[in-house]
Design an enzyme around this catalytic site. Structure first.
Site, PDB file in Angstrom:
ATOM      1  N   ASP D  18     -19.141  14.953  11.541  1.00 40.62           N
ATOM      2  CA  ASP D  18     -20.234  15.197  11.626  1.00 40.62           C
ATOM      3  C   ASP D  18     -20.191  16.610  10.685  1.00 40.62           C
ATOM      4  OD1 ASP D  18     -18.276  18.049  13.319  1.00 40.62           O
ATOM      5  OD2 ASP D  18     -19.389  17.130  14.993  1.00 40.62           O
ATOM      6  N   PRO D  60     -21.135  -4.586  29.924  1.00 37.36           N
ATOM      7  CA  PRO D  60     -21.206  -2.682  30.568  1.00 37.36           C
ATOM      8  C   PRO D  60     -20.838  -1.945  30.907  1.00 37.36           C
ATOM      9  CG  PRO D  60     -22.620  -4.280  31.572  1.00 37.36           C
ATOM     10  CD  PRO D  60     -22.022  -4.865  30.787  1.00 37.36           C
TER      11      PRO D  60
END
Lengths: 143, 143, 143, 143
Positions: D18, D60
């Site tokens: 970032d 999941p």
């Protein structure tokens, strides 16, 4: 003269694929971006060292084009072959070929600029001339 | 005849930007992918409905090209204007223009195919003819 | 005293979802990261302004936990409600609730630090005390 | 009895970082997701084969928590050590340790469910009992 070609292996991840079960196409371009890093690393300049040594912020893409011939899916092992196709004064063109089982799955071309902080605009960046030594590191003389 | 143009607003996120502080370029293409969805939604076909109604798995990209004119950064509010530039039998071309403060920041062209499950290859996909009603929904007759 | 709660709308994109057709879970955390930005913006400090004003590099996450109750899929419109749960000297805890059709789909807690460049280590970052005015902007006195 | 531990190498990419120059934290969780795939592969079940063999859509995540001790940056080579910490009937808990230069940079715990298509709700998924043979493949008897 020959030109350096790097090869980067990528295992396609579950998170790289979309509900159709194939690679979400912007991910291929993210792979090619890292392959550009691998190409510089293959001449001895991993990206952190490259940025420090030449005081640049990166080599942002100004043009990209890609053709998608065969879909790849999670678990696929692909190879990305990368090389510089052309050098300009402050920009350069790259060619990436993504191979799956030896076949061309994706072809990607990028034009990038050699970018430094702009001393006149805080937070801004501007193109700078690519050092000759970078260009020559990419050529292997055969003389 | 005029053609439908959709407009999608995007707030550039921190996670869309790279260590140079600008949008990581594959993210623009992810934005354009969602803008394609917004374009279909503007003619009354949000993607989940589109897939169900026409029994397709999506409209994967087979060619993409983009030009990056001005960098965008986190916190920027951008607008993506999208339209279909050309219809083929089973493929179509799209044009996306990403505007920042009214100026063209990124220009992106995609070629996509209308893709269904291939009944002959489990997990495979294949192109199919685009229904005429889809094409006509994108045109607003002025007769 | 009450605490500021922001609400951010997200349209789940095709590229946010995986081959099972549901949101790839790290994407929820990316949404919550942007929701933290929306929370600061709601008190008048969009992230670019926040970083400049307080000379910080960000508020990186040091702890995160999340529970996923209901899967979301492409095309879903979700709402993220965010608030600060607790202030420390140089860290703070956030709570994000992701709602789909008014029901809690994901619950996410983050601990973040107020981080500045470390003057003693180039490229390094270190925690700094959170200014009191930040904390008070998040509280609305009810006298 | 010992438990299988897999090791996956990751080169942190430019696109994983970032504007603060450090890994965008949701990317660590995406790495751990692929590390879960590497763990299954280490017992002979790469994900495509796993899904086909057991007729599931995936595993999941229903809970995740992570601690971030040291920031990583582009060019870093990290190792992810993964193992199953606990088996339930239709769920299991995983532990991932991300090491940089041998030191723990990130610690991540996931709870996942063994999920199949729900025959009663098109597009829906539901938990199913984890086959005993899966559990035993993860244990190496020492008797």
């Amino acid at each position: 003269m020959t030109t350096v070609t790097s090869r980067m292996n990528v295992r396609v991840g579950w998170g790289d694929c979309d509900p159709a079960g194939i690679v979400f196409f912007p991910r291929y371009l993210a792979f090619c971006n890292e392959a550009t890093g691998a190409l510089f690393e293959s001449i001895g300049l991993p990206k952190p060292l490259l940025l420090r040594t030449y005081d640049i912020v990166g080599y942002p893409v100004v043009e990209v084009s890609a053709n998608f011939f065969h879909p790849c899916t999670f678990g696929d092992d692909i190879v990305i072959e990368s090389s510089v196709a052309e050098w300009g004064r402050s920009s350069f063109r790259l060619q990436h070929r993504i191979l799956k089982d030896g076949e061309l799955a994706v072809d990607c071309k990028e034009k990038r600029v050699w970018a430094a902080r702009d001393p006149e605009r805080p937070g801004g960046i501007r193109a700078r001339a690519i050092p000759d030594e970078i260009k020559s590191l990419f050529s292997r003389g055969t003389a």
